[in-house]
Design an enzyme around this catalytic site. Structure first.
Site, PDB file in Angstrom:
ATOM      1  N   PRO A  35       0.827  -1.226   0.000  1.00 30.27           N
ATOM      2  CA  PRO A  35       0.000   0.000   0.000  1.00 30.27           C
ATOM      3  C   PRO A  35       0.854   1.266   0.000  1.00 30.27           C
ATOM      4  O   PRO A  35       1.662   1.474   0.900  1.00 30.27           O
ATOM      5  CB  PRO A  35      -0.801  -0.114   1.299  1.00 30.27           C
ATOM      6  CG  PRO A  35      -0.635  -1.521   1.778  1.00 30.27           C
ATOM      7  CD  PRO A  35       0.677  -1.995   1.229  1.00 30.27           C
ATOM      8  N   GLU A  36       0.705   2.093  -1.036  1.00 33.54           N
ATOM      9  CA  GLU A  36       1.342   3.418  -1.064  1.00 33.54           C
ATOM     10  C   GLU A  36       0.212   4.428  -1.246  1.00 33.54           C
ATOM     11  O   GLU A  36      -0.965   4.052  -1.217  1.00 33.54           O
ATOM     12  CB  GLU A  36       2.413   3.461  -2.160  1.00 33.54           C
ATOM     13  CG  GLU A  36       3.465   2.373  -1.887  1.00 33.54           C
ATOM     14  CD  GLU A  36       4.747   2.449  -2.699  1.00 33.54           C
ATOM     15  OE1 GLU A  36       5.045   3.507  -3.251  1.00 33.54           O
ATOM     16  OE2 GLU A  36       5.446   1.423  -2.766  1.00 33.54           O
ATOM     17  N   LYS A  40       0.180   8.015   3.541  1.00 35.94           N
ATOM     18  CA  LYS A  40      -0.193   6.630   3.809  1.00 35.94           C
ATOM     19  C   LYS A  40      -1.025   6.528   5.090  1.00 35.94           C
ATOM     20  O   LYS A  40      -0.725   5.726   5.981  1.00 35.94           O
ATOM     21  CB  LYS A  40       1.067   5.776   3.882  1.00 35.94           C
ATOM     22  CG  LYS A  40       1.766   5.703   2.520  1.00 35.94           C
ATOM     23  CD  LYS A  40       2.849   4.654   2.467  1.00 35.94           C
ATOM     24  CE  LYS A  40       4.194   5.206   2.844  1.00 35.94           C
ATOM     25  NZ  LYS A  40       5.271   4.224   2.663  1.00 35.94           N
ATOM     26  N   CYS A  91      16.606  -4.834 -18.483  1.00 32.98           N
ATOM     27  CA  CYS A  91      16.006  -3.505 -18.398  1.00 32.98           C
ATOM     28  C   CYS A  91      15.092  -3.310 -19.608  1.00 32.98           C
ATOM     29  O   CYS A  91      15.464  -3.669 -20.735  1.00 32.98           O
ATOM     30  CB  CYS A  91      17.118  -2.457 -18.390  1.00 32.98           C
ATOM     31  SG  CYS A  91      16.520  -0.768 -18.526  1.00 32.98           S
ATOM     32  N   CYS A 138      17.266  -0.755 -21.876  1.00 36.95           N
ATOM     33  CA  CYS A 138      18.607  -0.985 -22.433  1.00 36.95           C
ATOM     34  C   CYS A 138      19.039  -2.445 -22.383  1.00 36.95           C
ATOM     35  O   CYS A 138      20.151  -2.759 -22.799  1.00 36.95           O
ATOM     36  CB  CYS A 138      19.625  -0.113 -21.696  1.00 36.95           C
ATOM     37  SG  CYS A 138      19.983  -0.723 -20.057  1.00 36.95           S
ATOM     38  N   CYS A 142      18.644  -0.133 -12.627  1.00 40.40           N
ATOM     39  CA  CYS A 142      19.400  -0.505 -13.820  1.00 40.40           C
ATOM     40  C   CYS A 142      20.756   0.198 -13.771  1.00 40.40           C
ATOM     41  O   CYS A 142      20.816   1.426 -13.799  1.00 40.40           O
ATOM     42  CB  CYS A 142      18.657  -0.085 -15.096  1.00 40.40           C
ATOM     43  SG  CYS A 142      19.712  -0.296 -16.551  1.00 40.40           S
ATOM     44  N   CYS A 181      21.127   2.604 -16.956  1.00 45.10           N
ATOM     45  CA  CYS A 181      20.252   3.794 -16.998  1.00 45.10           C
ATOM     46  C   CYS A 181      20.423   4.669 -15.771  1.00 45.10           C
ATOM     47  O   CYS A 181      20.056   5.838 -15.777  1.00 45.10           O
ATOM     48  CB  CYS A 181      18.798   3.368 -17.126  1.00 45.10           C
ATOM     49  SG  CYS A 181      18.419   2.506 -18.659  1.00 45.10           S
TER      50      CYS A 181
HETATM   51 ZN   LIG Z   1      18.578   0.283 -18.448  1.00 47.48          ZN
END
Ligand SMILES: [Zn+2]
Length: 264
Positions: free
Chosen positions: A2-3, A53, A233, A236, A255, A258
């Site tokens: 839960p967010e 929250k 990813c 990429c 990643c 990235c």
């Molecule tokens: Zn990536």
């Protein structure tokens, strides 16, 4: 997990069951509920709202029910006299009206307090990422005060800085910003801090009214990196890293291509 968006969706489900209706039955294992069932029984809900929250159910006569779901908590609603299907877990609070029942399951916090006390506690939390008007001034104040040696990963999770974000969106926001989660805040400049909050709002908001949360721009589309350790990813094809990051450590996905490690 839960967010903030989960709370907004829960509030939308709960409103038709509770708002303007009288509570006809109270049950649940939260100690508060046994102690205060006298306050709840016969009370009428005036409003159901969220702050980050936290879910707040405002009752007439000046009380509010404050619910925080933690990681395991869930909220269900059913027609009167029905139980949610499946293995429900610990029912912390079940509140019935003539039109239905709200079930709060496995939530670490279920309390009934005078409204002013609840409000005072909530003043400690930072600006709500999903509020229509985000409090940029307060965000900048809190961000400037944040210990510069701590990681950007911890910064994003700190509810005193930004309310409503959790581990899922934390990972997704850092991917979209191209930020390595282990970078210290001393390396994150003012403009980049603003851009982190802007990104978090942009990614979370569309999920406030759809049931299958996604961050990749379409409903049901899944996540860029969250829970994708070892998989390629989506941008990429580099294998997504996963490791415990921050204090307290939280499982974090990123990643390495990235989100390069910054070299000052
Ligand atoms: Zn990536």
């Amino acid at each position: 997990m839960p967010e903030g968006d989960s709370y907004i969706r829960a509030a939308a489900r709960v409103r038709p069951v509770l708002v303007g209706k009288e509570v006809t039955e109270v049950a649940g294992s939260a100690p508060e509920i046994r102690l205060r069932s006298g306050i709840l029984l016969g009370a009428k809900t005036t409003e159901v709202r969220t702050r980050g929250k936290h879910l707040l159910i405002d009752l007439d006569a000046g009380y509010s029910i404050h619910i925080h779901l933690g990681m395991p908590g869930r909220i269900h609603t059913t027609a009167p006299g029905r139980r949610p299907s499946g293995n429900l877990g610990a029912v912390r609070l079940a509140l019935s009206t003539a039109v239905g029942t709200m079930w709060v399951v496995a939530a670490p916090t279920v309390e009934v307090r005078r409204r002013e006390i609840v409000e005072k506690d909530l003043d400690q939390i930072g600006p709500d990422l999903l509020a229509e008007e985000f409090d940029w001034t307060r965000y900048e104040e809190m961000a400037n005060r944040y210990p510069s040696e701590r990681t950007v990963s911890d910064f994003l999770l700190d509810q005193r800085v930004l309310a409503g974000i959790g581990n899922v969106y934390k990972c997704e926001v850092m991917f979209l910003q191209g930020v390595d989660p282990r970078r210290p805040m001393s390396e994150i400049e003012g403009e980049e801090r603003l851009s982190l909050a802007r990104r978090a709002r942009r990614v979370m908001m569309p999920n406030a009214d759809r049931s299958d949360r996604s961050t990749i721009g379409r409903s049901g589309g899944g996540y860029w990196v969250y829970k994708r350790g070892g998989k390629p990813c989506r941008r990429c094809r580099t294998a997504i890293e996963q490791a415990w990051v921050g204090e307290p450590p939280r499982i974090t996905y990123w990643c390495p291509t990235c989100q390069p490690v910054h070299t000052p």
